[in-house]
Write an enzyme that holds these catalytic residues in place. Structure first.
Site, PDB file in Angstrom:
ATOM      1  N   ARG A  18       0.820  -1.226   0.000  1.00  0.00           N
ATOM      2  CA  ARG A  18       0.000   0.000   0.000  1.00  0.00           C
ATOM      3  C   ARG A  18       0.844   1.262   0.000  1.00  0.00           C
ATOM      4  O   ARG A  18       0.559   2.210  -0.728  1.00  0.00           O
ATOM      5  CB  ARG A  18      -0.938   0.012   1.208  1.00  0.00           C
ATOM      6  CG  ARG A  18      -1.982  -1.088   1.162  1.00  0.00           C
ATOM      7  CD  ARG A  18      -2.762  -1.155   2.447  1.00  0.00           C
ATOM      8  NE  ARG A  18      -1.848  -1.449   3.555  1.00  0.00           N
ATOM      9  CZ  ARG A  18      -2.004  -1.010   4.791  1.00  0.00           C
ATOM     10  NH1 ARG A  18      -3.019  -0.243   5.125  1.00  0.00           N
ATOM     11  NH2 ARG A  18      -1.140  -1.335   5.733  1.00  0.00           N
ATOM     12  N   ASN A  36      -5.968  -2.578   2.857  1.00  0.00           N
ATOM     13  CA  ASN A  36      -6.017  -4.022   3.050  1.00  0.00           C
ATOM     14  C   ASN A  36      -7.458  -4.425   3.316  1.00  0.00           C
ATOM     15  O   ASN A  36      -8.229  -3.655   3.886  1.00  0.00           O
ATOM     16  CB  ASN A  36      -5.170  -4.441   4.251  1.00  0.00           C
ATOM     17  CG  ASN A  36      -3.691  -4.400   3.981  1.00  0.00           C
ATOM     18  OD1 ASN A  36      -3.250  -4.404   2.845  1.00  0.00           O
ATOM     19  ND2 ASN A  36      -2.904  -4.348   5.041  1.00  0.00           N
TER      20      ASN A  36
END
Length: 91
Positions: A18, A36
């Site tokens: 990320r 997530n």
């Protein structure tokens, strides 16, 4: 302007996916968010000029070193106003 919803499958959590994606998005000039999910996937919305979104999707198909991407499910979505590229809390 193109906007897509992406779900990335594989070993993509706990490897900096990320935060690396946020940097790549900044360099490419695309907006959106990434997070997530509880099922072990990573979910994102990416928006920008079609060629830059395509470049972001190409990066997402590989991910950062240490990740193993098994596949990406990409769905076109309507564009909306957005600024920056954020990392969101887990969903």
């Amino acid at each position: 302007m193109k906007r897509v919803h992406v779900v990335v499958h594989g070993e993509v959590q706990g490897v900096g996916y990320r935060y690396t994606a946020r940097g790549v998005a900044g360099r490419l000039g695309v907006t959106g968010w990434i997070r997530n999910r509880w099922d072990g996937t990573v979910e994102a919305h990416v928006q920008g000029p079609a060629d830059r979104v395509a470049a972001m999707l190409a990066w997402m198909a590989d991910g950062p070193p240490g990740a193993r991407v098994d596949g990406c499910r990409v769905t076109d979505t309507p564009a909306e106003s957005a600024e920056g590229f954020r990392v969101r809390q887990t969903a």
